[in-house]
Write an enzyme that holds these catalytic residues in place. Sequence first.
Site, mmCIF file in Angstrom:
data_model
loop_
_atom_site.group_PDB
_atom_site.id
_atom_site.type_symbol
_atom_site.label_atom_id
_atom_site.label_comp_id
_atom_site.label_asym_id
_atom_site.label_seq_id
_atom_site.Cartn_x
_atom_site.Cartn_y
_atom_site.Cartn_z
ATOM 1 N N HIS A 1 1.010 -1.225 -0.055
ATOM 2 C CA HIS A 1 0.195 0.010 -0.261
ATOM 3 C C HIS A 1 0.724 1.247 0.146
ATOM 4 C CE1 HIS A 1 -2.819 3.156 1.394
ATOM 5 N NE2 HIS A 1 -3.768 2.015 0.930
ATOM 6 N N GLU B 1 -4.204 2.171 -7.242
ATOM 7 C CA GLU B 1 -4.507 3.222 -6.202
ATOM 8 C C GLU B 1 -3.609 4.555 -6.603
ATOM 9 O OE1 GLU B 1 -6.632 1.686 -2.366
ATOM 10 O OE2 GLU B 1 -4.481 1.508 -1.988
HETATM 11 P P1 13P Z 1 -9.837 6.104 0.878
HETATM 12 O O1 13P Z 1 -10.910 5.491 0.301
HETATM 13 O O2 13P Z 1 -9.956 6.694 2.128
HETATM 14 O O3 13P Z 1 -9.302 7.283 -0.180
HETATM 15 O O4 13P Z 1 -8.402 5.153 0.682
HETATM 16 C C1 13P Z 1 -8.199 4.498 -0.337
HETATM 17 C C2 13P Z 1 -7.268 3.421 0.189
HETATM 18 O O5 13P Z 1 -6.126 3.734 0.689
HETATM 19 C C3 13P Z 1 -7.660 2.164 0.186
HETATM 20 O O6 13P Z 1 -6.486 1.155 0.240
#
Ligand code: 13P
Length: 241
Positions: free
Chosen positions: A92, A160
């Site tokens: 992550h 992401e």
């Molecule tokens: P948010 O949905 O709070 O933007 O976070 C996304 C995330 O980091 C999921 O792993």
Amino acid sequence: MNHLFIANWKMNLSLKEAEVLCREIDLLRDSKSDIIICSPELYILPLKEKFSSICFANQNVSEIKENFGAYTGETSAYMLAQQGIKYAIIGHSERRKLFGETNETVKAKAENCLQAGLTPIICLGEDSINRKKGDYLEFIGEQILHSISKTDKEVIIAYEPIWSIGTGVVPTSEQIKEVARYIGKIIEEHGLLENGFKLVYGGSVSSENIRDILSVAEISGVLIGKASLDREEFFKIFQGE
Ligand code: 13P
């Protein structure tokens, strides 16, 4: 196809609050959606014991190859697998940024997951500088080539974009599609994931944008941060798909 709704609770909730949320999820979820809850590691076993029909995942695994050893504070993928845990989030952006994880660390962790029988949810994505400079596809390509090894086992990739995490700013479906196609192309060209992979999107997912995100054919689901902690919003997301 059932969409995948992965809730990343990060370092949030008391055990009591987590139990309340799981109870509601257990009561209200439907059979069209697959839900995976990535709870704080300490809570997984008590929650799993109480809510046997919910799938729980860890938010990390050790990069150490051994299953056991003198590695203070570490949890091996093997230990998680022994407890019946099937998934773990790897790489992550918060771990890359705050804990110095590199593509090589991510690769080692993902390999440990695969070896132990866990499905890694490998996160990648560009920051706002790459996006503005326009070299985000190259950046993502490098992340893939250095953090994903060749395998025929199940792997989930989470796109992401860092500029979208926790900001309320979400890429357009066209932007998601461009990256999704690029990820598919690189993986195919390099013969990395022999049995394919699932691609999920993460970053400010909400009930307002879920339809748009899931309208991208290459996207199999979502990785939800903040909105997964809010019972009503989480339900709206998986009911409003
Ligand atoms: P948010 O949905 O709070 O933007 O976070 C996304 C995330 O980091 C999921 O792993």
